[in-house]
Design a protein around this motif. Structure first.
Motif, PDB file in Angstrom:
ATOM      1  N   THR A  45       0.830  -1.195   0.000  1.00  0.00           N
ATOM      2  CA  THR A  45       0.000   0.000   0.000  1.00  0.00           C
ATOM      3  C   THR A  45       0.868   1.248   0.000  1.00  0.00           C
ATOM      4  N   GLN A  46       0.273   2.389  -0.335  1.00  0.00           N
ATOM      5  CA  GLN A  46       0.962   3.669  -0.299  1.00  0.00           C
ATOM      6  C   GLN A  46       0.559   4.449   0.947  1.00  0.00           C
ATOM      7  N   ASP A  47       1.371   5.479   1.251  1.00  0.00           N
ATOM      8  CA  ASP A  47       1.001   6.378   2.340  1.00  0.00           C
ATOM      9  C   ASP A  47      -0.333   7.050   2.054  1.00  0.00           C
ATOM     10  N   GLU A  48      -1.121   7.231   3.100  1.00  0.00           N
ATOM     11  CA  GLU A  48      -2.214   8.180   3.013  1.00  0.00           C
ATOM     12  C   GLU A  48      -1.623   9.584   3.141  1.00  0.00           C
ATOM     13  N   PRO A  49      -2.276  10.611   2.589  1.00  0.00           N
ATOM     14  CA  PRO A  49      -1.711  11.966   2.669  1.00  0.00           C
ATOM     15  C   PRO A  49      -1.370  12.369   4.099  1.00  0.00           C
ATOM     16  N   TYR A  50      -0.167  12.878   4.275  1.00  0.00           N
ATOM     17  CA  TYR A  50       0.370  13.391   5.542  1.00  0.00           C
ATOM     18  C   TYR A  50       0.636  12.298   6.580  1.00  0.00           C
ATOM     19  N   ALA A  51       0.663  11.038   6.163  1.00  0.00           N
ATOM     20  CA  ALA A  51       0.975   9.965   7.109  1.00  0.00           C
ATOM     21  C   ALA A  51       2.412  10.065   7.602  1.00  0.00           C
ATOM     22  N   TRP A  52       3.336  10.317   6.678  1.00  0.00           N
ATOM     23  CA  TRP A  52       4.745  10.431   7.057  1.00  0.00           C
ATOM     24  C   TRP A  52       4.971  11.663   7.934  1.00  0.00           C
ATOM     25  N   ALA A  53       4.339  12.779   7.572  1.00  0.00           N
ATOM     26  CA  ALA A  53       4.491  13.997   8.369  1.00  0.00           C
ATOM     27  C   ALA A  53       3.964  13.794   9.781  1.00  0.00           C
ATOM     28  N   SER A  54       2.864  13.059   9.912  1.00  0.00           N
ATOM     29  CA  SER A  54       2.293  12.787  11.221  1.00  0.00           C
ATOM     30  C   SER A  54       3.238  11.944  12.071  1.00  0.00           C
ATOM     31  N   SER A  60      -5.016  21.149   4.670  1.00  0.00           N
ATOM     32  CA  SER A  60      -4.471  22.000   3.617  1.00  0.00           C
ATOM     33  C   SER A  60      -5.067  21.603   2.267  1.00  0.00           C
ATOM     34  N   LEU A  61      -5.138  22.597   1.375  1.00  0.00           N
ATOM     35  CA  LEU A  61      -5.647  22.323   0.026  1.00  0.00           C
ATOM     36  C   LEU A  61      -4.581  21.677  -0.852  1.00  0.00           C
ATOM     37  N   VAL A  62      -3.311  21.700  -0.407  1.00  0.00           N
ATOM     38  CA  VAL A  62      -2.198  21.143  -1.175  1.00  0.00           C
ATOM     39  C   VAL A  62      -1.836  19.782  -0.609  1.00  0.00           C
ATOM     40  N   THR A  63      -1.913  18.757  -1.429  1.00  0.00           N
ATOM     41  CA  THR A  63      -1.590  17.393  -0.972  1.00  0.00           C
ATOM     42  C   THR A  63      -0.554  16.704  -1.864  1.00  0.00           C
ATOM     43  N   THR A  64      -0.006  17.441  -2.849  1.00  0.00           N
ATOM     44  CA  THR A  64       0.891  16.802  -3.820  1.00  0.00           C
ATOM     45  C   THR A  64       2.167  16.279  -3.182  1.00  0.00           C
ATOM     46  N   ASP A  65       2.706  16.970  -2.182  1.00  0.00           N
ATOM     47  CA  ASP A  65       3.967  16.553  -1.565  1.00  0.00           C
ATOM     48  C   ASP A  65       3.749  15.814  -0.249  1.00  0.00           C
ATOM     49  N   SER A  66       2.520  15.409   0.012  1.00  0.00           N
ATOM     50  CA  SER A  66       2.217  14.813   1.308  1.00  0.00           C
ATOM     51  C   SER A  66       2.313  13.291   1.311  1.00  0.00           C
ATOM     52  N   VAL A  67       2.603  12.694   0.154  1.00  0.00           N
ATOM     53  CA  VAL A  67       2.703  11.231   0.050  1.00  0.00           C
ATOM     54  C   VAL A  67       4.111  10.868  -0.397  1.00  0.00           C
ATOM     55  N   ARG A  68       4.752   9.992   0.355  1.00  0.00           N
ATOM     56  CA  ARG A  68       6.114   9.556   0.007  1.00  0.00           C
ATOM     57  C   ARG A  68       6.112   8.628  -1.201  1.00  0.00           C
ATOM     58  N   ASN A  69       7.190   8.691  -1.950  1.00  0.00           N
ATOM     59  CA  ASN A  69       7.464   7.677  -2.962  1.00  0.00           C
ATOM     60  C   ASN A  69       8.567   6.780  -2.408  1.00  0.00           C
ATOM     61  N   ALA A  94      -7.188  24.108  13.720  1.00  0.00           N
ATOM     62  CA  ALA A  94      -6.319  23.604  12.643  1.00  0.00           C
ATOM     63  C   ALA A  94      -7.005  23.703  11.293  1.00  0.00           C
ATOM     64  N   GLU A  95      -8.315  23.442  11.267  1.00  0.00           N
ATOM     65  CA  GLU A  95      -9.060  23.575  10.017  1.00  0.00           C
ATOM     66  C   GLU A  95      -9.084  25.027   9.547  1.00  0.00           C
ATOM     67  N   GLY A  96      -9.276  25.958  10.490  1.00  0.00           N
ATOM     68  CA  GLY A  96      -9.298  27.366  10.124  1.00  0.00           C
ATOM     69  C   GLY A  96      -7.980  27.850   9.562  1.00  0.00           C
ATOM     70  N   LEU A  97      -6.866  27.299  10.080  1.00  0.00           N
ATOM     71  CA  LEU A  97      -5.537  27.680   9.589  1.00  0.00           C
ATOM     72  C   LEU A  97      -5.077  26.823   8.416  1.00  0.00           C
ATOM     73  N   LYS A  98      -5.898  25.851   8.040  1.00  0.00           N
ATOM     74  CA  LYS A  98      -5.588  24.935   6.933  1.00  0.00           C
ATOM     75  C   LYS A  98      -4.226  24.259   7.132  1.00  0.00           C
ATOM     76  N   LEU A  99      -4.037  23.674   8.295  1.00  0.00           N
ATOM     77  CA  LEU A  99      -2.783  23.001   8.632  1.00  0.00           C
ATOM     78  C   LEU A  99      -2.853  21.520   8.279  1.00  0.00           C
ATOM     79  N   GLY A 100      -1.740  20.981   7.808  1.00  0.00           N
ATOM     80  CA  GLY A 100      -1.625  19.547   7.582  1.00  0.00           C
ATOM     81  C   GLY A 100      -2.701  18.966   6.704  1.00  0.00           C
ATOM     82  N   MET A 101      -3.452  18.027   7.241  1.00  0.00           N
ATOM     83  CA  MET A 101      -4.483  17.322   6.485  1.00  0.00           C
ATOM     84  C   MET A 101      -5.584  18.265   5.974  1.00  0.00           C
TER      85      MET A 101
END
Length: 496
Positions: free
Chosen positions: A143-152, A232-241, A223-230
């Motif tokens: 399986t692959q990382d879910e978005p922001y799994a590695w950051a978490s 955020s509208l940007v998820t392109t770099d949130s999954v490891r290869n 966190a939702e108001g500040l659009k932090l982490g999960m």
């Protein structure tokens, strides 16, 4: 090794003082390797005065039986330090994901301390990638990382790895999974991760309506108001290869990084000298061996275990590395490759783990591997540290004969006069150093290597002297020049 200068007969005065004084080798600098203050009872203090390694008296004879730690009964120690209950304090051994920890007791009884896996209450972190065949994957597929799994996971790892935390188990569900409230430095870890936007709330009916639940909901909304982490509208770099290095591409991977020192994380300790490493910049994951040393096998894998290994000591060596390096940030230097396995030196900010293992008797030098070390200074230091463990007779050296001290030569004993009795080869001589019949000494010319004397293919072994090119001629040159003459000798060094 010595240098030889022929002198005239009328210059030959005085004789060599043949007395030796045994002096142990000078101790190397102390080794500084990180360790939690809540170490287990048998873990050695890392930084020690170098002077204590110089023995003031001969090393006594040692028992020959395999090492066994002395038994310690549990009542002699505080049970809160040696056992894990549903509430207490523990050391974070490993961060499995952004919401799951592997904790251990602060001390062990007759071995490594007990361990327990706990999940943080009220939250669920994104799931990390899993390799094919993992029992937690669907149908055993990768399986692959879910978005922001590695950051978490990294957020939690950098915060609590190796630290003392307080925990209280609230729920035990199927498969003995424990859900617990965990605090570190008086802060609730569930709240910190939610506030960073790296976990979502999990339904937990017993918590709804409580002050604790209302507070974590407030953090989630912030966190939702500040659009932090999960959020955020940007998820392109949130999954490891994730790029796993196997035997098929290990050589290519090594050649690309040969001689480099890169930032890394120790993801798994297989045994004392075999590690699973990660390069966070490129997300390469690979298994490597520590250059120049070998620890006893743990008995769990046939590849890392020798018939003479003590598995119990192998487990202790593994644990000694785990409490210092597991999931720590390190520098990885690529030294070589053997059987498609990279050989590396692992450098922590407080020291080289190989030096610690050698000094404490958890490892021995492996000559075939040591040749990959970058310089002679490192090789000499490894040898000095191994000699310290031999001299103390600890761990793998328990029961081994005491290390013989190298004689120390000083003053007039570095320079002496002798008579040449025999020329063994172009670099080896036999000298008469005194009046007694048995006062002879075999010496080698320093910084000199003559033609090698090899096994002869002839049916007459005596022909070996003549079968090797220039061996006879070189020996004859010295024989005609020096045999029977007085020479002046200067001792350069003594080789073990």
């Amino acid at each position: 090794m010595a240098t030889i200068d022929p002198i005239q007969p009328h210059e030959a005065t005085g004789e060599m003082n043949n007395s030796h004084q045994d002096v142990p080798p000078a101790p190397p600098p102390s080794v500084d390797i990180p360790v939690s203050t809540q170490d287990m009872s048998f873990a050695s203090q890392i930084k020690k005065p170098a002077a204590q390694y110089a023995p003031s008296q001969p090393v006594p004879s040692r028992p020959t039986q395999p090492y066994r730690p002395p038994p310690v009964s549990a009542p002699q120690q505080d049970r809160s330090l040696t056992e894990l209950s549903d509430k207490g304090e523990a050391i974070v051994k490993q961060v499995i994901s952004g919401d799951t920890l592997l904790i251990r007791a602060q001390k062990g009884v007759n071995g490594p301390p007990t361990e327990q896996q706990i999940t943080l209450t009220m939250i669920q972190a994104p799931r990390l990638a899993r390799r094919a065949g993992n029992r937690d994957t669907d149908n055993g597929e990768a399986t692959q990382d879910e978005p922001y799994a590695w950051a978490s996971r990294e957020f939690l790892r950098q915060l609590v790895i190796g630290e003392l935390i307080q925990y209280s188990v609230e729920i035990t569900v199927k498969n003995s999974k424990k859900i617990a409230k965990v605090t570190y430095n008086y802060e609730n870890l569930s709240e910190k991760i939610v506030l960073a936007g790296l976990a979502k709330l999990r339904e937990q009916p017993s918590k709804k309506g409580t002050e604790e639940y209302d507070r974590i909901v407030q953090f989630k909304e912030e966190a939702e108001g500040l659009k932090l982490g999960m959020h955020s509208l940007v998820t392109t770099d949130s999954v490891r290869n994730v790029q796993t290095i196997t035997q098929d591409n290990a050589t290519q991977f090594y050649e690309k990084n040969k001689g480099k020192t890169l930032d890394g994380i120790v993801e798994q300790v297989i045994n004392g000298n075999s590690l699973r490493l990660c390069l966070p910049a490129t997300h390469h994951q690979f298994t490597a061996q520590i250059t120049g040393i070998r620890c006893p096998g743990t008995g769990q894998q046939s590849r890392d275990t020798d018939s003479q290994d003590d598995p119990e000591l192998g487990q202790r060596a593994k644990y000694a590395v785990e409490i210092r390096l597991l999931q720590r940030d390190v520098k990885i230097r690529f030294d070589g490759i053997n059987n498609q396995v990279p050989l590396v030196t692992v450098l922590h900010v407080k020291g080289n783990i190989a030096e610690y293992l050698l000094q404490e008797g958890f490892a021995r030098i492996m000559q075939w591997s040591q040749k990959y070390l970058p310089d002679q200074q490192t090789k000499d230091k490894y040898k000095q540290l191994e000699n310290i463990a031999k001299q103390k007779g600890v761990k793998i050296w328990l029961g081994a004969p005491p290390l013989q001290s190298t004689p120390s030569y000083s003053g007039d004993r570095k320079k002496y006069q002798a008579k040449v009795l025999e020329i063994v080869s172009a670099e080896q001589l036999v000298l008469k150093t005194g009046d007694k019949q048995d006062s002879t000494q075999k010496v080698f010319l320093s910084s000199t290597r003559g033609p090698p004397r090899k096994e002869s293919d002839s049916s007459r072994p005596s022909r070996a002297l003549y079968d090797q090119p220039f061996f006879f001629e070189a020996r004859e040159f010295l024989r005609k020049w020096l045999v029977g003459k007085k020479v002046s000798c200067l001792l350069v060094y003594v080789a073990n």
